[in-house]
Design an enzyme around this catalytic site. Sequence first.
Site, PDB file in Angstrom:
ATOM      1  N   GLU A 157      -1.253  -5.378  -2.513  1.00 51.86           N
ATOM      2  CA  GLU A 157      -1.734  -6.170  -1.379  1.00 51.86           C
ATOM      3  C   GLU A 157      -3.235  -5.998  -1.137  1.00 51.86           C
ATOM      4  O   GLU A 157      -3.656  -5.468  -0.093  1.00 51.86           O
ATOM      5  CB  GLU A 157      -0.942  -5.815  -0.119  1.00 51.86           C
ATOM      6  CG  GLU A 157       0.508  -6.242  -0.224  1.00 51.86           C
ATOM      7  CD  GLU A 157       1.323  -5.877   1.004  1.00 51.86           C
ATOM      8  OE1 GLU A 157       0.877  -5.040   1.805  1.00 51.86           O
ATOM      9  OE2 GLU A 157       2.420  -6.439   1.160  1.00 51.86           O
ATOM     10  N   CYS A 170     -22.079  -1.343  -0.820  1.00 52.78           N
ATOM     11  CA  CYS A 170     -21.687  -2.739  -0.609  1.00 52.78           C
ATOM     12  C   CYS A 170     -22.909  -3.579  -0.245  1.00 52.78           C
ATOM     13  O   CYS A 170     -23.004  -4.747  -0.643  1.00 52.78           O
ATOM     14  CB  CYS A 170     -20.611  -2.851   0.467  1.00 52.78           C
ATOM     15  SG  CYS A 170     -18.992  -2.347  -0.166  1.00 52.78           S
ATOM     16  N   GLU A 316       8.450  -8.651  -2.229  1.00 51.34           N
ATOM     17  CA  GLU A 316       8.901  -7.762  -1.141  1.00 51.34           C
ATOM     18  C   GLU A 316       9.342  -8.604   0.041  1.00 51.34           C
ATOM     19  O   GLU A 316       8.655  -9.551   0.421  1.00 51.34           O
ATOM     20  CB  GLU A 316       7.743  -6.899  -0.609  1.00 51.34           C
ATOM     21  CG  GLU A 316       7.229  -5.820  -1.514  1.00 51.34           C
ATOM     22  CD  GLU A 316       6.099  -5.029  -0.820  1.00 51.34           C
ATOM     23  OE1 GLU A 316       6.053  -4.974   0.426  1.00 51.34           O
ATOM     24  OE2 GLU A 316       5.254  -4.490  -1.549  1.00 51.34           O
ATOM     25  N   LYS A 365       9.590   5.770   7.140  1.00 51.71           N
ATOM     26  CA  LYS A 365      10.978   6.225   7.064  1.00 51.71           C
ATOM     27  C   LYS A 365      11.922   5.411   7.939  1.00 51.71           C
ATOM     28  O   LYS A 365      13.131   5.449   7.750  1.00 51.71           O
ATOM     29  CB  LYS A 365      11.081   7.718   7.367  1.00 51.71           C
ATOM     30  CG  LYS A 365      10.461   8.167   8.666  1.00 51.71           C
ATOM     31  CD  LYS A 365      10.564   9.682   8.775  1.00 51.71           C
ATOM     32  CE  LYS A 365       9.709  10.243   9.886  1.00 51.71           C
ATOM     33  NZ  LYS A 365       8.269  10.126   9.606  1.00 51.71           N
TER      34      LYS A 365
HETATM   35  C1  GAL Z   1       4.113  -4.053   2.500  1.00 56.22           C
HETATM   36  C2  GAL Z   1       3.664  -2.984   1.516  1.00 56.22           C
HETATM   37  C3  GAL Z   1       4.779  -2.012   1.236  1.00 56.22           C
HETATM   38  C4  GAL Z   1       5.402  -1.553   2.526  1.00 56.22           C
HETATM   39  C5  GAL Z   1       5.888  -2.745   3.299  1.00 56.22           C
HETATM   40  C6  GAL Z   1       6.562  -2.412   4.606  1.00 56.22           C
HETATM   41  O1  GAL Z   1       3.046  -4.730   3.074  1.00 56.22           O
HETATM   42  O2  GAL Z   1       3.261  -3.562   0.296  1.00 56.22           O
HETATM   43  O3  GAL Z   1       4.251  -0.915   0.518  1.00 56.22           O
HETATM   44  O4  GAL Z   1       4.455  -0.869   3.274  1.00 56.22           O
HETATM   45  O5  GAL Z   1       4.776  -3.561   3.602  1.00 56.22           O
HETATM   46  O6  GAL Z   1       6.927  -3.552   5.337  1.00 56.22           O
END
Ligand code: GAL
Length: 681
Positions: A157, A170, A316, A365
């Site tokens: 990300e 920078c 994800e 967690k």
């Molecule tokens: C995403 C990230 C993951 C985890 C997830 C939790 O943005 O890539 O590593 O943190 O959010 O929602």
Amino acid sequence: MSHPEPAPAPAGLRRLAFGGDYNPEQWPEEVWHEDARLMREAGVTMVSVGIFSWALLEPDPGRYDFGWLDRLLDLLHVNGVRADLGTPTVVPPAWFYRAHPEALPVGKDGVRYAFGARGAICHSSTAYREAAAGITEQLARRYANHPALAMWHVHNEYGVPVSACYCDSCAAHFRRWLTARHGSADAVNEAWGTAFWGQRYRSLDEIEPPRTAPTVGNPAQQLDYARFADATMRENFTAERDILHRLSPGIPVTTNFMTALSQCESVDYWAWGREVDLVTNDHYLITDGRRTHVNLAMAADLTRSVAGGAPWLLLEHSTSGVNWQPRNPAKRPGEMARNSLAHIARGSEGAMFFQWRQSRRGAEKFHSAMVPHAGTDSRVWREVSALGADLGLLEGVRGTRTVADVAMLWDWQSWWAQSLDWRPSEDHDARERADTFYASLYDHHLTVDFAHPDADLSAYPLVVVPALYLATEETGRNLRRYVERGGTLVVSYFSGIVDADDAVHPGPYPGALRDVLGLTVEEFSPLLAGGTVRLTTPEGAPQGPGLTGDVWSDVIVPRGAETCWSYADGVPAGRPAITRNRLGEGTAWYISTRLSGPDLDAVLDRALADARIAPRTSLARDVEAVRRTGESGSYLFLINHTGTAAEVPLETPGTELLTGERAGKECTVPAGAVRVVRLDG
Ligand code: GAL
């Protein structure tokens, strides 16, 4: 957008991708075997590994420990699970920062961030760039030919949590970037309008990043800095990608985007979409009481559009609640499957999650997972396994493309420009307009492609422009061409105002769009907080309902456009509020106030009639119907977000893939359920 055909897919994956981020380094190795067994049980096909593992893979500078990753990849392979292998460059080890504290990024206020979280990176840092290239090369050399390797997952990300660094490296890098973009200090002075407030620079050496200043900083400088920061991250992505392409040919390289407009604002995904082999996206529901499935659909449509219409992959999302919003409700029964299948309907080649096994320690967690703290005797696990089985029935969908009905223009750079300070009203929010127009199109059961303002729009009968403050002359010509050749355009207020340097186009507003809209705007007249304006249809024009706008009004001078609604009160009382300009074979609408809900629907209904798009009245609200089509057939996804069963009429009979039942004239979708009909023929 130049994408090879067909879009690259994870190597060796013959099914839809199903799995999640897998962080076995958080668990003893016995657990890995249990994981592998459960992955098989749930039908997992791919997992993302190694994303945060740099400190384990290179425990001391130049000393590598790949043993655990070798064992892990072998274990995945024998269990038939493919690996989306991370380059761990989002979190360099603590020892790296000891040696290179300058690689920690600096905020606008000059304060350097500390190690101890993640994503603390100055993307201009030479030490970081070298170290990232080093670990990437090591991984590529070791695993290029591993039989489990399906694709490379670079970094994590880009753009969050730190989107720009304001350190001295920078600053130097920014000056080089400015030289490439503008050529000289004089050209920068011109582009940034430094004559205003005495900001003239004699040489580029005098230019700094737009750090915290006593009052509003130069807007064009800030806009260029946003472009620079985005381009700098992209340089680092392409550097890693090129190493992987060289050492691991044939394996697609991706990095996970966050296209949902609320989740990463600092990345111009139009540019990034051209750099990855396969577009992948992360999406999390923002549970603030709004209709989350609409936001999900929008993010998925935007991701597909960034992929040029080609299939992409949801890398994800969450099985249930997240842990980083103020309140994190669990997903309701069936919601996870609806979410997953809605992404697939809109072009995803699978549904992956963060994460496989819920962590016991660390900041996340309390974030849900495929294997929750509750274990396998849980609703989440049962739903995960059921989803894995369902995805196994949808293999034919792979490689097909989602069919869109209309287009919405979206441009990150315009959004950045519009979000700067001291605009006519802080109540005008480009994203809100995009959300609201999208929701109206969603409620009309129309599938939306997003398009860059300079894209070829000729395939779309209707194009909406909810907020395009920055629009170049070229964009103006593109939209004019689109309308002249028969398109229907709908433009919302405060669009077409400035050029690429945030300079107001010469002449009356809206400079870039005057011609196509057939009007000029003499003055903006934003409303006070909570204020509204009434709109009525004038005599002699087709009659329509009275409407109410808020936030904004314009003092319009028609120059060819007809008035469809006029202001009944407010500063522009008696003057045009909503206009329609016939140009060539097409029509361009202009909406000069903020309309929402049924008021916006009423105007869009008229524009849809111009575009000859028939209303889809047979579908109930919140029953989503989206089609994917390709060589393997045509698939109609029906997603029922309501608590009542829906009868959806079918134009063509087919076979419902999740139940195996035939569907004739209609398909019944139980409350909260999804049906996927493979249409005959
Ligand atoms: C995403 C990230 C993951 C985890 C997830 C939790 O943005 O890539 O590593 O943190 O959010 O929602």
